[in-house]
Design a protein around this motif. Structure first.
Motif, PDB file in Angstrom:
ATOM      1  N   VAL A  46       0.829  -1.217   0.000  1.00  0.00           N
ATOM      2  CA  VAL A  46       0.000   0.000   0.000  1.00  0.00           C
ATOM      3  C   VAL A  46       0.862   1.265   0.000  1.00  0.00           C
ATOM      4  CG1 VAL A  46      -2.015  -1.090   1.042  1.00  0.00           C
ATOM      5  CG2 VAL A  46      -0.279  -0.068   2.506  1.00  0.00           C
ATOM      6  N   PHE A  47       2.115   1.146   0.390  1.00  0.00           N
ATOM      7  CA  PHE A  47       3.065   2.257   0.433  1.00  0.00           C
ATOM      8  C   PHE A  47       3.904   2.326  -0.847  1.00  0.00           C
ATOM      9  CE2 PHE A  47       4.534  -1.495   2.715  1.00  0.00           C
ATOM     10  CZ  PHE A  47       5.678  -1.816   2.011  1.00  0.00           C
ATOM     11  N   PHE A  48       3.530   1.571  -1.858  1.00  0.00           N
ATOM     12  CA  PHE A  48       4.310   1.452  -3.095  1.00  0.00           C
ATOM     13  C   PHE A  48       4.659   2.816  -3.693  1.00  0.00           C
ATOM     14  CE2 PHE A  48       4.645   0.889  -7.744  1.00  0.00           C
ATOM     15  CZ  PHE A  48       5.662  -0.052  -7.807  1.00  0.00           C
ATOM     16  N   VAL A  55      13.342   1.359  -6.263  1.00  0.00           N
ATOM     17  CA  VAL A  55      12.727   0.264  -5.500  1.00  0.00           C
ATOM     18  C   VAL A  55      11.412  -0.142  -6.174  1.00  0.00           C
ATOM     19  CG1 VAL A  55      11.765  -0.425  -3.270  1.00  0.00           C
ATOM     20  CG2 VAL A  55      13.834   0.984  -3.350  1.00  0.00           C
ATOM     21  N   GLN A  56      10.638   0.827  -6.638  1.00  0.00           N
ATOM     22  CA  GLN A  56       9.398   0.509  -7.361  1.00  0.00           C
ATOM     23  C   GLN A  56       9.691  -0.347  -8.587  1.00  0.00           C
ATOM     24  OE1 GLN A  56       7.231   4.057  -8.363  1.00  0.00           O
ATOM     25  NE2 GLN A  56       6.977   4.676  -6.227  1.00  0.00           N
ATOM     26  N   LEU A  57      10.743  -0.005  -9.316  1.00  0.00           N
ATOM     27  CA  LEU A  57      11.103  -0.776 -10.513  1.00  0.00           C
ATOM     28  C   LEU A  57      11.501  -2.206 -10.155  1.00  0.00           C
ATOM     29  CD1 LEU A  57      13.109   1.977 -12.439  1.00  0.00           C
ATOM     30  CD2 LEU A  57      10.857   1.050 -13.054  1.00  0.00           C
ATOM     31  N   ILE A  58      12.241  -2.362  -9.073  1.00  0.00           N
ATOM     32  CA  ILE A  58      12.661  -3.699  -8.626  1.00  0.00           C
ATOM     33  C   ILE A  58      11.441  -4.520  -8.218  1.00  0.00           C
ATOM     34  CG2 ILE A  58      13.912  -4.952  -6.811  1.00  0.00           C
ATOM     35  CD1 ILE A  58      15.902  -2.491  -6.829  1.00  0.00           C
ATOM     36  N   VAL A  59      10.566  -3.926  -7.414  1.00  0.00           N
ATOM     37  CA  VAL A  59       9.358  -4.633  -6.957  1.00  0.00           C
ATOM     38  C   VAL A  59       8.474  -4.992  -8.147  1.00  0.00           C
ATOM     39  CG1 VAL A  59       7.246  -4.401  -5.588  1.00  0.00           C
ATOM     40  CG2 VAL A  59       9.439  -3.638  -4.643  1.00  0.00           C
ATOM     41  N   ALA A  60       8.304  -4.077  -9.085  1.00  0.00           N
ATOM     42  CA  ALA A  60       7.476  -4.347 -10.268  1.00  0.00           C
ATOM     43  C   ALA A  60       8.076  -5.478 -11.098  1.00  0.00           C
ATOM     44  CB  ALA A  60       7.313  -3.087 -11.104  1.00  0.00           C
ATOM     45  N   GLY A  73       3.589 -13.668  -0.368  1.00  0.00           N
ATOM     46  CA  GLY A  73       4.267 -14.528   0.587  1.00  0.00           C
ATOM     47  C   GLY A  73       5.598 -13.985   1.083  1.00  0.00           C
ATOM     48  N   PHE A  74       6.083 -12.908   0.496  1.00  0.00           N
ATOM     49  CA  PHE A  74       7.353 -12.310   0.892  1.00  0.00           C
ATOM     50  C   PHE A  74       7.118 -11.344   2.052  1.00  0.00           C
ATOM     51  CE2 PHE A  74       8.954 -14.364  -2.672  1.00  0.00           C
ATOM     52  CZ  PHE A  74      10.280 -14.055  -2.950  1.00  0.00           C
ATOM     53  N   ILE A  75       6.709 -11.872   3.187  1.00  0.00           N
ATOM     54  CA  ILE A  75       6.312 -11.059   4.335  1.00  0.00           C
ATOM     55  C   ILE A  75       7.483 -10.243   4.884  1.00  0.00           C
ATOM     56  CG2 ILE A  75       5.303 -11.097   6.653  1.00  0.00           C
ATOM     57  CD1 ILE A  75       3.400 -12.024   4.363  1.00  0.00           C
ATOM     58  N   LYS A  76       8.621 -10.886   5.127  1.00  0.00           N
ATOM     59  CA  LYS A  76       9.775 -10.168   5.686  1.00  0.00           C
ATOM     60  C   LYS A  76      10.313  -9.132   4.699  1.00  0.00           C
ATOM     61  CE  LYS A  76      11.181 -13.883   8.780  1.00  0.00           C
ATOM     62  NZ  LYS A  76      12.238 -14.871   9.066  1.00  0.00           N
ATOM     63  N   PHE A  77      10.221  -9.417   3.418  1.00  0.00           N
ATOM     64  CA  PHE A  77      10.613  -8.468   2.385  1.00  0.00           C
ATOM     65  C   PHE A  77       9.714  -7.233   2.465  1.00  0.00           C
ATOM     66  CE2 PHE A  77       9.969  -7.077  -2.122  1.00  0.00           C
ATOM     67  CZ  PHE A  77      11.257  -6.648  -2.401  1.00  0.00           C
ATOM     68  N   LYS A  78       8.422  -7.470   2.636  1.00  0.00           N
ATOM     69  CA  LYS A  78       7.458  -6.373   2.742  1.00  0.00           C
ATOM     70  C   LYS A  78       7.760  -5.509   3.967  1.00  0.00           C
ATOM     71  CE  LYS A  78       2.481  -5.515   2.787  1.00  0.00           C
ATOM     72  NZ  LYS A  78       1.154  -6.150   2.687  1.00  0.00           N
ATOM     73  N   GLU A  88      18.202  -5.095   4.187  1.00  0.00           N
ATOM     74  CA  GLU A  88      17.405  -6.234   4.681  1.00  0.00           C
ATOM     75  C   GLU A  88      16.505  -6.759   3.570  1.00  0.00           C
ATOM     76  OE1 GLU A  88      16.106  -9.230   7.122  1.00  0.00           O
ATOM     77  OE2 GLU A  88      17.805  -7.870   7.420  1.00  0.00           O
ATOM     78  N   ALA A  89      15.927  -5.868   2.777  1.00  0.00           N
ATOM     79  CA  ALA A  89      15.080  -6.295   1.655  1.00  0.00           C
ATOM     80  C   ALA A  89      15.902  -7.160   0.699  1.00  0.00           C
ATOM     81  CB  ALA A  89      14.499  -5.086   0.930  1.00  0.00           C
TER      82      ALA A  89
END
Length: 117
Positions: A46-48, A55-60, A73-78, A88-89
């Motif tokens: 939600v904070f994307f 970071v947006q490009l990597i996540v996308a 499922g990537f809870i700790k990444f989130k 840490e990400a």
């Protein structure tokens, strides 16, 4: 929402393999896919929109590769992203089955994440 190309896609679904696809249709399909990925990113993170562009490009990129169900499922990444803890990400990216499946892609994305200021 999907673009008007969705109606056009129905025409292409009825074609045989090897049927030519117009450049315009390819661009429309790509743009539809990108919009779906961005919507999924915003739903899972939600904070994307508040993340740095890199970071947006990597996540996308990861979302496009894995899809929403796996990315959820990537809870700790989130958590690391929410805390703006890029190192840490990056560690969480490496500590995953995804990393083992697409190591070359993952290493490129991890390197980019590690280089975020």
């Amino acid at each position: 929402t999907l673009s008007s190309s969705s109606a056009a896609s129905d025409v292409y679904k009825r074609q045989t393999v090897g049927h030519p696809v117009s450049t315009e249709r390819c661009i429309d399909a790509f743009e539809d896919d990108i919009q779906i990925v961005l919507n999924d990113c915003k739903n899972v993170y939600v904070f994307f929109d508040d993340l740095p562009e890199e970071v947006q490009l990597i996540v996308a990129n990861m979302m496009f590769n894995m899809g929403r169900p796996r990315m959820q499922g990537f809870i700790k990444f989130k958590v690391a992203l929410a805390n703006r803890d890029w190192k840490e990400a990056a560690l969480e990216m490496q500590d995953s089955r995804w990393y083992k499946q697409v190591t070359n892609r993952a290493n490129r994305l991890i390197e980019r994440m590690n280089n975020i200021d």
